[in-house]
Design a protein around this motif. Structure first.
Motif, short mmCIF file in Angstrom:
data_model
loop_
_atom_site.label_atom_id
_atom_site.label_comp_id
_atom_site.label_asym_id
_atom_site.label_seq_id
_atom_site.Cartn_x
_atom_site.Cartn_y
_atom_site.Cartn_z
N SER A 179 0.82 -1.22 0.00
CA SER A 179 0.00 0.00 0.00
C SER A 179 0.85 1.27 0.00
CB SER A 179 -0.97 0.01 1.19
OG SER A 179 -0.28 0.30 2.39
N LEU A 180 2.13 1.12 0.30
CA LEU A 180 3.03 2.28 0.28
C LEU A 180 3.40 2.70 -1.14
CD1 LEU A 180 5.36 1.32 3.26
CD2 LEU A 180 3.49 2.99 3.26
N ILE A 181 3.16 1.84 -2.12
CA ILE A 181 3.40 2.20 -3.52
C ILE A 181 2.34 3.24 -3.90
CG2 ILE A 181 3.50 1.39 -5.90
CD1 ILE A 181 4.28 -1.38 -4.77
N PRO A 182 2.77 4.41 -4.36
CA PRO A 182 1.82 5.51 -4.58
C PRO A 182 0.88 5.30 -5.76
CG PRO A 182 4.02 6.15 -5.28
CD PRO A 182 4.14 4.79 -4.65
N GLY A 183 -0.13 6.13 -5.76
CA GLY A 183 -1.09 6.17 -6.87
C GLY A 183 -2.10 5.06 -6.87
N GLY A 184 -2.24 4.36 -5.77
CA GLY A 184 -3.20 3.27 -5.70
C GLY A 184 -2.72 2.00 -6.37
N ILE A 185 -1.51 2.02 -6.91
CA ILE A 185 -0.99 0.85 -7.63
C ILE A 185 -0.77 -0.31 -6.67
CG2 ILE A 185 0.97 -0.03 -8.97
CD1 ILE A 185 1.23 2.88 -10.08
N GLY A 186 -0.15 -0.04 -5.52
CA GLY A 186 0.09 -1.10 -4.54
C GLY A 186 -1.20 -1.69 -4.01
N ASP A 187 -2.21 -0.81 -3.79
CA ASP A 187 -3.50 -1.30 -3.32
C ASP A 187 -4.17 -2.17 -4.37
OD1 ASP A 187 -3.68 -0.01 -0.68
OD2 ASP A 187 -3.67 1.85 -1.83
N ALA A 188 -4.02 -1.78 -5.63
CA ALA A 188 -4.61 -2.58 -6.72
C ALA A 188 -3.95 -3.96 -6.81
CB ALA A 188 -4.48 -1.84 -8.04
N VAL A 189 -2.63 -3.99 -6.67
CA VAL A 189 -1.91 -5.27 -6.71
C VAL A 189 -2.37 -6.15 -5.54
CG1 VAL A 189 0.36 -6.35 -6.44
CG2 VAL A 189 0.09 -4.38 -7.95
N SER A 190 -2.45 -5.55 -4.36
CA SER A 190 -2.88 -6.29 -3.18
C SER A 190 -4.27 -6.89 -3.38
CB SER A 190 -2.87 -5.38 -1.96
OG SER A 190 -3.44 -6.03 -0.86
N GLN A 191 -5.17 -6.09 -3.89
CA GLN A 191 -6.54 -6.57 -4.08
C GLN A 191 -6.65 -7.57 -5.22
OE1 GLN A 191 -8.32 -6.08 -1.51
NE2 GLN A 191 -6.72 -4.68 -0.83
N ALA A 192 -5.76 -7.47 -6.19
CA ALA A 192 -5.76 -8.47 -7.26
C ALA A 192 -5.45 -9.86 -6.70
CB ALA A 192 -4.74 -8.09 -8.34
N LEU A 193 -4.73 -9.89 -5.60
CA LEU A 193 -4.40 -11.17 -4.97
C LEU A 193 -5.58 -11.79 -4.23
CD1 LEU A 193 -0.76 -10.40 -3.85
CD2 LEU A 193 -1.49 -11.99 -5.64
N THR A 194 -6.71 -11.11 -4.20
CA THR A 194 -7.92 -11.72 -3.64
C THR A 194 -8.70 -12.48 -4.70
OG1 THR A 194 -9.32 -9.78 -4.01
CG2 THR A 194 -8.18 -9.92 -1.88
N LEU A 195 -8.29 -12.33 -5.96
CA LEU A 195 -9.03 -12.99 -7.04
C LEU A 195 -9.10 -14.51 -6.90
CD1 LEU A 195 -8.04 -10.78 -10.10
CD2 LEU A 195 -10.20 -10.82 -8.83
N PRO A 196 -8.03 -15.21 -6.47
CA PRO A 196 -8.18 -16.66 -6.28
C PRO A 196 -9.27 -17.01 -5.26
CG PRO A 196 -5.86 -16.09 -6.32
CD PRO A 196 -6.63 -14.79 -6.29
N ALA A 197 -9.35 -16.26 -4.18
CA ALA A 197 -10.38 -16.53 -3.17
C ALA A 197 -11.78 -16.28 -3.74
CB ALA A 197 -10.15 -15.66 -1.93
N ILE A 198 -11.92 -15.20 -4.48
CA ILE A 198 -13.22 -14.89 -5.08
C ILE A 198 -13.58 -15.94 -6.13
CG2 ILE A 198 -14.44 -13.20 -6.52
CD1 ILE A 198 -12.86 -11.02 -4.94
N TYR A 199 -12.60 -16.39 -6.88
CA TYR A 199 -12.83 -17.45 -7.87
C TYR A 199 -13.35 -18.72 -7.19
CZ TYR A 199 -11.94 -21.22 -11.13
OH TYR A 199 -12.09 -22.33 -11.92
N VAL A 200 -12.69 -19.12 -6.11
CA VAL A 200 -13.10 -20.33 -5.38
C VAL A 200 -14.53 -20.17 -4.86
CG1 VAL A 200 -12.67 -21.76 -3.34
CG2 VAL A 200 -10.76 -21.06 -4.80
N ALA A 201 -14.82 -18.99 -4.29
CA ALA A 201 -16.16 -18.75 -3.75
C ALA A 201 -17.22 -18.83 -4.86
CB ALA A 201 -16.21 -17.40 -3.06
N ALA A 202 -16.91 -18.25 -5.99
CA ALA A 202 -17.89 -18.17 -7.07
C ALA A 202 -18.04 -19.47 -7.86
CB ALA A 202 -17.52 -17.04 -8.03
N PHE A 203 -16.91 -20.13 -8.16
CA PHE A 203 -16.97 -21.25 -9.10
C PHE A 203 -16.75 -22.62 -8.48
CE2 PHE A 203 -15.80 -17.53 -11.65
CZ PHE A 203 -16.90 -17.52 -12.50
N ARG A 204 -16.17 -22.67 -7.28
CA ARG A 204 -15.97 -23.96 -6.63
C ARG A 204 -17.00 -24.18 -5.53
NH1 ARG A 204 -13.42 -26.41 -10.48
NH2 ARG A 204 -11.39 -25.54 -10.92
N VAL A 205 -17.12 -23.19 -4.64
CA VAL A 205 -18.11 -23.30 -3.57
C VAL A 205 -19.50 -22.97 -4.12
CG1 VAL A 205 -18.78 -22.42 -1.29
CG2 VAL A 205 -16.37 -22.76 -1.83
#
Length: 161
Positions: A37-63
């Motif tokens: 999150s210290l990476i400016p311009g929201g870039i670090g936050d975007a990268v961090s949140q992109a790493l939630t995609l596997p969890a969201i994928y599992v919730a949507a398509f596996r569970v």
């Protein structure tokens, strides 16, 4: 014997989605999320949140749980929006463990934990409304960040001409 195979199935399911647990551990236990999150311009936050995609994928398509998927998206968007606020968002990231929250919800659904399932399902419609609201807020926040970077770029360009 049957109890042993049921436990085996539960453990197998947990192991199958182990990447979600690993991401949650690295991002929240080792504080990679706040560091990103210290990476400016929201870039670090975007990268961090992109790493939630596997969890969201599992919730949507596996569970295959819409309410679980909505709850996880809600946590992700909240974390992203608050993370965009300078300084406050960086401090918030040290205390908010959105990856852990999502992993806990996913594990609860996989194990069939009634309290987790009931809690998530009861807040499903609230999540829909809040997701829409958060998406609009994030859109305007990103527009403001883009405008700020454009002003900085133009200022630097004029300064060095």
């Amino acid at each position: 014997m049957q109890e042993e195979s049921a436990q085996d199935t539960e453990q197998t399911r947990e192991e199958k989605y182990g990447i979600v647990a690993k991401i949650a551990k690295v991002m929240d236990d080792y504080y990679v999320d706040p560091l990103l999150s210290l990476i400016p311009g929201g870039i670090g936050d975007a990268v961090s949140q992109a790493l939630t995609l596997p969890a969201i994928y599992v919730a949507a398509f596996r569970v295959r749980s819409l309410s679980l998927t909505l709850a996880m998206i809600y946590h992700t968007l909240c974390d992203f929006l608050i993370g965009l606020v300078p300084i406050l968002g960086d401090v918030y990231d040290f205390f908010n463990k959105s990856h852990k929250k999502n992993h806990k919800l996913l594990s609860g659904f996989i194990r069939g934990d009634e309290a987790t399932i009931r809690s998530v399902r009861s807040g499903a419609w609230k999540s829909v409304v809040l997701i829409i609201l958060l998406t609009v807020l994030i859109y305007f926040a990103l527009r403001m960040i883009g405008a700020t970077w454009q002003i900085i770029y133009e200022f630097i360009g004029k300064t060095f001409q």
